[in-house]
Design a protein around this motif. Structure first.
Motif, PDB file in Angstrom:
ATOM      1  N   LEU A 111       0.809  -1.225   0.000  1.00 37.81           N
ATOM      2  CA  LEU A 111       0.000   0.000   0.000  1.00 37.81           C
ATOM      3  C   LEU A 111       0.840   1.273   0.000  1.00 37.81           C
ATOM      4  O   LEU A 111       0.385   2.317  -0.452  1.00 37.81           O
ATOM      5  N   LYS A 112       2.079   1.158   0.515  1.00 41.91           N
ATOM      6  CA  LYS A 112       2.871   2.393   0.577  1.00 41.91           C
ATOM      7  C   LYS A 112       3.094   2.967  -0.808  1.00 41.91           C
ATOM      8  O   LYS A 112       3.291   4.161  -0.957  1.00 41.91           O
ATOM      9  N   GLY A 113       3.054   2.111  -1.851  1.00 41.72           N
ATOM     10  CA  GLY A 113       3.282   2.607  -3.211  1.00 41.72           C
ATOM     11  C   GLY A 113       2.010   3.020  -3.927  1.00 41.72           C
ATOM     12  O   GLY A 113       2.037   3.867  -4.821  1.00 41.72           O
ATOM     13  N   GLY A 128       9.446  -5.910  -1.629  1.00 36.56           N
ATOM     14  CA  GLY A 128       9.048  -5.281  -2.889  1.00 36.56           C
ATOM     15  C   GLY A 128      10.258  -5.074  -3.779  1.00 36.56           C
ATOM     16  O   GLY A 128      11.293  -5.714  -3.596  1.00 36.56           O
ATOM     17  N   GLY A 129      10.075  -4.159  -4.744  1.00 34.66           N
ATOM     18  CA  GLY A 129      11.182  -3.859  -5.648  1.00 34.66           C
ATOM     19  C   GLY A 129      11.275  -4.770  -6.853  1.00 34.66           C
ATOM     20  O   GLY A 129      12.210  -4.651  -7.652  1.00 34.66           O
ATOM     21  N   HIS A 130      10.311  -5.697  -6.989  1.00 39.28           N
ATOM     22  CA  HIS A 130      10.312  -6.631  -8.135  1.00 39.28           C
ATOM     23  C   HIS A 130       9.503  -5.963  -9.244  1.00 39.28           C
ATOM     24  O   HIS A 130       8.274  -6.039  -9.239  1.00 39.28           O
ATOM     25  N   LEU A 132       5.723 -12.167  -2.266  1.00 39.50           N
ATOM     26  CA  LEU A 132       6.340 -10.954  -2.821  1.00 39.50           C
ATOM     27  C   LEU A 132       5.355  -9.817  -2.582  1.00 39.50           C
ATOM     28  O   LEU A 132       4.141 -10.010  -2.723  1.00 39.50           O
ATOM     29  N   GLU A 133       5.884  -8.635  -2.255  1.00 38.34           N
ATOM     30  CA  GLU A 133       4.958  -7.528  -1.949  1.00 38.34           C
ATOM     31  C   GLU A 133       5.345  -6.267  -2.719  1.00 38.34           C
ATOM     32  O   GLU A 133       5.716  -5.259  -2.110  1.00 38.34           O
ATOM     33  N   PRO A 134       5.237  -6.307  -4.039  1.00 39.47           N
ATOM     34  CA  PRO A 134       5.585  -5.115  -4.812  1.00 39.47           C
ATOM     35  C   PRO A 134       4.550  -4.005  -4.672  1.00 39.47           C
ATOM     36  O   PRO A 134       3.361  -4.274  -4.450  1.00 39.47           O
ATOM     37  N   GLY A 135       5.009  -2.775  -4.797  1.00 37.58           N
ATOM     38  CA  GLY A 135       4.105  -1.625  -4.857  1.00 37.58           C
ATOM     39  C   GLY A 135       4.165  -1.043  -6.261  1.00 37.58           C
ATOM     40  O   GLY A 135       3.195  -1.072  -7.017  1.00 37.58           O
ATOM     41  N   SER A 136       5.354  -0.558  -6.636  1.00 36.40           N
ATOM     42  CA  SER A 136       5.533   0.069  -7.950  1.00 36.40           C
ATOM     43  C   SER A 136       5.019  -0.796  -9.084  1.00 36.40           C
ATOM     44  O   SER A 136       4.355  -0.305 -10.001  1.00 36.40           O
ATOM     45  N   ALA A 137       5.349  -2.095  -9.044  1.00 31.85           N
ATOM     46  CA  ALA A 137       5.023  -2.961 -10.187  1.00 31.85           C
ATOM     47  C   ALA A 137       3.519  -2.996 -10.458  1.00 31.85           C
ATOM     48  O   ALA A 137       3.098  -3.140 -11.609  1.00 31.85           O
ATOM     49  N   HIS A 177       2.066   5.504  -9.091  1.00 30.77           N
ATOM     50  CA  HIS A 177       2.707   4.910  -7.901  1.00 30.77           C
ATOM     51  C   HIS A 177       3.597   5.958  -7.210  1.00 30.77           C
ATOM     52  O   HIS A 177       4.248   6.768  -7.847  1.00 30.77           O
ATOM     53  N   TYR A 178       3.597   5.917  -5.881  1.00 31.94           N
ATOM     54  CA  TYR A 178       4.393   6.824  -5.041  1.00 31.94           C
ATOM     55  C   TYR A 178       4.130   8.303  -5.334  1.00 31.94           C
ATOM     56  O   TYR A 178       5.024   9.136  -5.236  1.00 31.94           O
ATOM     57  N   THR A 179       2.915   8.641  -5.754  1.00 32.39           N
ATOM     58  CA  THR A 179       2.562  10.057  -5.911  1.00 32.39           C
ATOM     59  C   THR A 179       1.407  10.384  -4.965  1.00 32.39           C
ATOM     60  O   THR A 179       1.600  11.064  -3.960  1.00 32.39           O
TER      61      THR A 179
HETATM   62  C1  LIG Z   1       9.087  -3.443   3.336  1.00 34.16           C
HETATM   63  C2  LIG Z   1       8.685  -3.016   1.968  1.00 34.16           C
HETATM   64  N1  LIG Z   1       7.918  -3.824   1.223  1.00 34.16           N
HETATM   65  C3  LIG Z   1       7.514  -3.478  -0.019  1.00 34.16           C
HETATM   66  C4  LIG Z   1       7.874  -2.273  -0.586  1.00 34.16           C
HETATM   67  C5  LIG Z   1       7.402  -1.928  -1.958  1.00 34.16           C
HETATM   68  O1  LIG Z   1       8.467  -1.740  -2.835  1.00 34.16           O
HETATM   69  P1  LIG Z   1       8.230  -1.385  -4.372  1.00 34.16           P
HETATM   70  O2  LIG Z   1       7.178  -0.367  -4.441  1.00 34.16           O
HETATM   71  O3  LIG Z   1       9.557  -0.862  -4.815  1.00 34.16           O
HETATM   72  O4  LIG Z   1       7.851  -2.648  -5.070  1.00 34.16           O
HETATM   73  C6  LIG Z   1       8.693  -1.384   0.162  1.00 34.16           C
HETATM   74  C7  LIG Z   1       9.100  -0.102  -0.400  1.00 34.16           C
HETATM   75  O5  LIG Z   1       9.777   0.691   0.177  1.00 34.16           O
HETATM   76  C8  LIG Z   1       9.092  -1.770   1.465  1.00 34.16           C
HETATM   77  O6  LIG Z   1       9.850  -0.948   2.226  1.00 34.16           O
END
Ligand SMILES: Cc1ncc(COP(=O)(O)O)c(C=O)c1O
Length: 378
Positions: free
Chosen positions: A42-44, A207-209, A238-243, A337-339
């Motif tokens: 959700l942060k993304g 995240g980051g994938h 896996l917990e991507p946000g950006s993707a 994402h991230y805005t």
């Molecule tokens: C713990 C954790 N999980 C998931 C994410 C999501 O990463 P991304 O948006 O790069 O996929 C972050 C991003 O900072 C994170 O800190």
């Protein structure tokens, strides 16, 4: 059909429903073929209006605060995987009630909250965030493995065996990376924590994938996940946000003025880089603008300025096919994402509206913000 901008207010984040669905379909294929559980960070991206669609494709979501955990329960209808660098004692009971998984960032936090988790009627699976001390992230501000990082437990700090009740490990070290970075990261995770991987039920690889970026090797990612699952007999999360929200929409803006700043033409827009696209200054990176290129000789070229008084609230330099005029529309690409999750009302600037361009080519204005939104948070 081309987007009809006359229907869209300015400024406005516009999510294109069909682009989000395309990303979700792709991610769901990876999920099905690999057997991993892929959840939204959700942060993304926390535009909850789209959660029903997200939930059709993904297994759930991850929260990094009480507010996000509650939003997941209320708007996605499932429990959250929660990780927070430090939990507040006064919030922990509520966090527990909203979570299926809880990861602790330190041994102190685990010791402080362990008995509360065990006493809870609801079974919540406990994990620890580890720091494998390896990341391929060029910007320090996004690198959780820089020396002195507060994020995650190193192997030395963890000791020889898993603490009682811990069922999972959580590692987040990537940022807009591909599967080959994951593969190299796993060498370090397995070298340092390999013995413990045989003792856990789940491994959350953070995240980051960036699996929705063009050229991402999905077959390779799937093979990595399958190998991990079979070697250690664990669930992979896996917990991507950006993707998820990658290239699913834009920020529509408008030219308010054009000034000659000691020889530089600056188009002042009704947005702010600092308040509405903070990653462009933090990372930093130069966002793409529709119909514009980097400065090109012989073409009308502008610095694009934000509407706050921050001297650095601008982005250089863009060339357009024809000179900009006051009232022209300027579209910043890939601004979903991230805005919205990071906007501020710095200088009292208004928050951009939020809208959806639906698959049937209609526009829905989801939200617009006025004085009350500004007043409420100061
Ligand atoms: C713990 C954790 N999980 C998931 C994410 C999501 O990463 P991304 O948006 O790069 O996929 C972050 C991003 O900072 C994170 O800190």
């Amino acid at each position: 059909m081309a987007i009809d901008f006359s229907q869209i207010p300015s400024p406005c984040y516009v999510l294109e429903e069909k682009l989000l669905r395309k990303n979700l379909e792709l991610i769901n294929r990876v999920q099905t073929e690999s057997g991993a559980e892929i959840i939204l960070a959700l942060k993304g991206f926390s535009m909850y209006k789209m959660f029903p669609m997200v939930k059709k494709y993904l297994s759930g979501a991850t929260a990094s605060s009480l507010n996000e955990a509650r939003l997941i329960v209320e708007e996605m209808g499932c429990l959250a995987h929660t990780y927070c660098p430090a939990y507040k004692p006064e919030e922990f009971e509520q966090i527990l009630s909203y979570s299926s998984h809880i990861s602790f960032n330190s041994m102190n936090q685990y010791k402080q909250f362990k008995s509360q988790v065990e006493k809870s009627e609801k079974k919540v699976s406990m994990g620890l965030r580890i720091n494998p001390q390896y990341a391929e992230v060029s910007t320090d501000v996004y690198n959780p493995c820089v020396v002195g990082s507060r994020l995650g437990i190193t192997r030395e700090a963890l000791g020889d065996t898993l603490p009682e009740g811990i069922e999972g490990l959580h590692s987040h070290t990537m940022c807009e990376n591909d599967s080959y970075v994951l593969e190299r990261t796993l060498v370090h995770i397995e070298e340092k924590f390999g013995d413990l991987l045989h003792q856990i039920k789940w491994l959350n690889l953070g995240g980051g994938h960036l699996m929705t970026r063009e050229g991402y090797d999905h077959t390779h990612l799937i093979s990595i996940i399958k190998r991990l699952k079979s070697t250690y007999n664990i669930d992979i999360i896996l917990e991507p946000g950006s993707a998820i929200a990658w290239q699913t929409g834009y920020l529509r803006s408008r030219v308010l003025d054009i000034v000659d700043a000691q020889g530089i033409d600056v188009a002042i827009l009704d947005i702010s880089f600092a308040a509405h696209m903070p990653d462009t200054l933090e990372m930093p990176y130069k966002p793409k603008v529709w119909g514009a290129t980097d400065a090109a000789q012989g073409k009308p070229t502008y610095r694009l300025g934000g509407m706050t008084c921050l001297a650095g609230d601008y982005m250089s330099e863009y060339s357009f096919e024809k000179p900009l005029e006051i009232g022209d529309t300027v579209i910043f690409d890939d601004m979903i994402h991230y805005t919205m999750v990071k906007t501020t009302t710095f200088n009292g600037v208004g928050l951009p509206s939020i809208g959806i361009w639906h698959e049937d080519d209609t526009f829905e204005l989801v939200k617009s913000f006025g004085f009350e939104s500004f007043k409420e948070k100061i």
